[in-house]
Design an enzyme around this catalytic site. Sequence first.
Site, short mmCIF file in Angstrom:
data_model
loop_
_atom_site.label_atom_id
_atom_site.label_comp_id
_atom_site.label_asym_id
_atom_site.label_seq_id
_atom_site.Cartn_x
_atom_site.Cartn_y
_atom_site.Cartn_z
N ALA A 62 63.48 24.56 -23.39
CA ALA A 62 64.55 24.16 -22.23
C ALA A 62 64.21 23.15 -21.76
CB ALA A 62 64.97 25.46 -21.63
N GLY A 101 62.39 27.50 -25.91
CA GLY A 101 63.45 27.62 -26.35
C GLY A 101 63.33 26.75 -27.77
N GLU A 104 62.56 29.01 -30.13
CA GLU A 104 63.72 30.05 -30.58
C GLU A 104 64.83 29.48 -31.23
OE1 GLU A 104 63.87 30.62 -26.09
OE2 GLU A 104 63.71 32.85 -26.77
N GLU A 124 56.67 30.57 -21.84
CA GLU A 124 57.75 30.77 -20.76
C GLU A 124 56.81 31.70 -19.78
OE1 GLU A 124 58.85 30.95 -23.71
OE2 GLU A 124 60.83 30.16 -23.79
#
Length: 701
Positions: A62, A101, A104, A124
């Site tokens: 992210a 992310g 993911e 994270e």
Amino acid sequence: MSNAVSYELVDNIGVISVNNPPVNALAQVVREGILNAVTAAQDDDCEAIVLRCEGRTFIAGADITKFGKPPMEPGLPLVLGAIENSSKPVIAAIHGTALGGGFEVSLACHYRCAIASAKVGLPEVKLGLLPGAGGTQRVPRIAGVKAALDMITSGNPIAAAKAHDMGLVDMIIEGEDLQAGAIEYAKSLVASGAPLKRIRDITIDPATVEAGYFDAARKKLARRARGQIAQDKIVSCIEAAVNLPMDKGLERERELFLELVTSPESAAMRHIFFAERQAAKIKGLSKDTPVRAINKVAIIGGGTMGGGIAMCFANVDIPVLMLEINDEALQRGMDIIRKNYNITVQKGKLDANKMQDRIDLITGTTDYADLGEVDLVIEAVFENLELKKEIFAKLDAVCKPGAILASNTSYQDIDAIAEATSRPQDVLGMHFFSPANVMKLLEVVRGEKTADDVLATSMKIGKKIGKVCALSRVCYGFIGNRMLGGYGREAQMLLMDGCTPVQVDSVLEGFGMAMGPLAMGDLAGLDVGYKARQARTDLPDDPKLYRMGTLLVEMGRHGQKTGSGFYKYDPDTRKRMSDPEVEAMIKEEAAKIGVEQRDISSDEILERCFYPLINEAARILEEGIAQRPSDIDVVYVYGYAFPAAKGGPMHYADHVGLKNIYDKICEFRDRYGEQYWKPAPLLKRLAEEGKTFAQWGAEQG
Ligand code: CAA
């Protein structure tokens, strides 16, 4: 579609390319671009879709800069849903690092292929977060609960080959042409009629997880949490992956992610993430400052420090020449290095063959004449200015022009050392922290005449050997050790005022410090501070000052190495134990000098230990010793084990409020005297203006 994401058809394979430098973070345009491309591909002629990235890496997560700001559509879950629900197989093609992310996104794809040098991970936790887009639900479904827990609570990336063994990656693409390999792989999947593998459809049988597994994991993680709250929530998410259907598990994950993303702990850890990268940048030096090639390094001194530094370079395949005064000393140094490497091998973190390769890169000499061809010399002998000057004069005589000459001194004047040579522009400090092969911090100390390219080279080589670098100007103790003075002093003052060593240390350890100041003194050796104090003429004549540290040394209690100091230590396990003898002695000594002991609150312990450190930092900033407040945070988190979840002393000070700190320092000044508690002018000014260190740093540019 924005420029950040493009789409083309190659031989009936739809290729989505993400191009959002520097690390292809999942900015809004990237999310929207992927969503649009996947949606469009449902209706075109493609038979399968490859999702790949331009530049140095697959999506690295992210966009961290956007956390804490209002969310922008489309959210990541929507994008992942579109990928997973695609009627045509979607294949992630991974190079560089697929992180957070980014990884993911790949887990929502039906297949993942990667080149051998790629890594995948869910880091994270290092930002005080948990994977917020299904990572905690999908990884245990393919790699198993234990592997998922290890991967997500450690945050460490996993190399492609291992990820393949774990089932996280389906195919390793040989060679460097990932796009071509991925397209071939996609075609082969289509040809074989491979199913749309949706990880969400896998269920985990709760019976495969032993009773009490998650509680035990929570307890184990809590022991090393040091103020971090994410690990515990990660366990809850993985527990949900086992016990709840996918949608419910995702809901749980999102709920806990949102709690973390707004927490002060995550804000502090994100601050450190950017502070670390900022610290490597030298104000006034352009990105294009040329750097010198470093292909061979010499270390002067093969003691614990020199040996540790040698290992740092050997670990990245740079040959090291270690100079000692005689063969015996050299052998001792090599033995320590071998012993250290053996420990790493025993822990399973290094292959025995690799260990030998690294040891082979370190050779010894007793002759300065052998140093003629090295590109960088790091002197790591004991702290004696005259000796260091002598060594630098010898280096000046033998080293080739352009060789960088660095001292690992913790305190000495780099400019005085540089003046012992005819090339002060090539001299600087490279201050490693013990054990040098483990501790991440490197203070790069800029002398008055150090050349720009020498600084740029040191920052670059520091990063290469895995260090986090911060720049300091010359002063006694540089940034880190200079700030430590008042911290150690107050820890001992508190004993006289009524605390036990356990009380002081447990408050600091409860705050998240890896070790309290008194236990740290025992580890470093109380005699070290004792000797340093003897050489000082500026200390106030106060019987209370360092009284216990001095008496303990005079009793032969030098700390861990003599089996006792502020504490006593189990001779076999080195376990620290409180010592009633010391506690009684503290009371007696306080009575002797007329100090009335009292109960001291945990708040006062924290304030008296940390506020002098913060006050000194304000002076360091005003004098221009440190470039910016966030550099000081980096120094403390990576060099002194200040808890990352508190963001370093400057971030913590801003959190407490500079006015509160200033007022407290004034109160302590009135109670304990100005010789110890004199507010720094910058702290006073910022307190009066209602500003933070961060604001001041931003104003300085
Ligand atoms: N968001 C925004 N900026 C990022 C970023 C991210 N995720 N990752 C890196 N950057 C920026 C850095 O701040 C740096 O900027 P400057 O040049 O302005 O200083 C630049 O990208 C290059 O970064 P590095 O200097 O770190 O480059 P590197 O080549 O040494 O390392 C990397 C590359 C391994 C990807 C490293 O940058 C890294 O580890 N990034 C963070 C990865 C991460 O934590 N991802 C998870 C994010 S959280 C998440 O994804 C939550 C979720 O579940 C949705």
